[in-house]
Write a protein that holds these residues in place. Sequence first.
Motif, PDB file in Angstrom:
ATOM      1  N   PRO A 107      60.193  47.990  65.009  1.00 36.09           N
ATOM      2  CA  PRO A 107      58.887  47.316  64.957  1.00 36.09           C
ATOM      3  C   PRO A 107      57.725  48.218  65.333  1.00 36.09           C
TER       4      PRO A 107
ATOM      5  N   GLN B  38      55.769  45.448  54.353  1.00 36.62           N
ATOM      6  CA  GLN B  38      55.459  45.335  55.779  1.00 36.62           C
ATOM      7  C   GLN B  38      54.612  44.091  55.993  1.00 36.62           C
ATOM      8  N   SER B  39      55.164  43.096  56.656  1.00 35.77           N
ATOM      9  CA  SER B  39      54.424  41.888  56.991  1.00 35.77           C
ATOM     10  C   SER B  39      53.867  42.023  58.399  1.00 35.77           C
ATOM     11  N   GLN B  42      55.902  42.582  61.600  1.00 35.27           N
ATOM     12  CA  GLN B  42      57.269  42.876  61.182  1.00 35.27           C
ATOM     13  C   GLN B  42      57.426  44.361  60.891  1.00 35.27           C
ATOM     14  N   GLY B  43      58.655  44.811  60.980  1.00 40.52           N
ATOM     15  CA  GLY B  43      58.932  46.195  60.617  1.00 40.52           C
ATOM     16  C   GLY B  43      58.969  46.359  59.109  1.00 40.52           C
ATOM     17  N   GLN B  45      60.492  46.751  55.602  1.00 40.05           N
ATOM     18  CA  GLN B  45      61.753  46.279  55.018  1.00 40.05           C
ATOM     19  C   GLN B  45      61.890  46.857  53.623  1.00 40.05           C
TER      20      GLN B  45
END
Lengths: 114, 114
Positions: A107, B38-39, B42-43, B45
């Motif tokens: 994160p 990337q949200s 969030q990390g 993905q």
Amino acid sequence: GAGVSQTPSNKVTEKGKYVELRCDPISGHTALYWYRQSLGQGPEFLIYFQGTGAADDSGLPNDRFFAVRPEGSVSTLKIQRTERGDSAVYLCASSSAGGYNEQFFGPGTRLTVL
Amino acid sequence: AQSVTQPDIHITVSEGASLELRCNYSYGATPYLFWYVQSPGQGLQLLLKYFSGDTLVQGIKGFEAEFKRSQSSFNLRKPSVHWSDAAEYFCAAAAYNQGGKLIFGQGTELSVKP
């Protein structure tokens, strides 16, 4: 299973101080990467470990930045004499073997240098 | 120098409309290509990746991407966008002999109108 974890999640420090950022990769992953993401930019590569050794540190901006991975698992990114320009989100990723294998990202640690 | 370019900084589409995010790369040889999402909070993905073979690759969440060697492009598409797709999208590339070191584009922020 657990993903990549990074501590602290946020770090505020004063200009000139020393900081350490920690990354716990996915268990068994031999490759570990550090990236830095400035506001509004994509992540920028810093350093890559394969096992305990730094296989590629070409992205470290200067000698104030250093990273270690002494037992081939946890890694610490160390920044000496921090500058305001070091403020960014520091991302860690791990993969099972490097190369083209998927990198799983943590994160991030948001570093703010006042 | 190796680089990845995402020409669109911000795109807005209506929910249910189709989506195409552009990505161009500049490498000496065809690199491995990736799209990440990337949200907020969030990390990163991985959505999909291309190494070789079929130039149309399918990913998670209904995304696909097409590799075009002649245009040095790897555009991301989705036939029908959902409100939950609003996020930052990054195209990335890795040379085959650099241990997985990723070079990212600057990102495209996707907004979805109801």
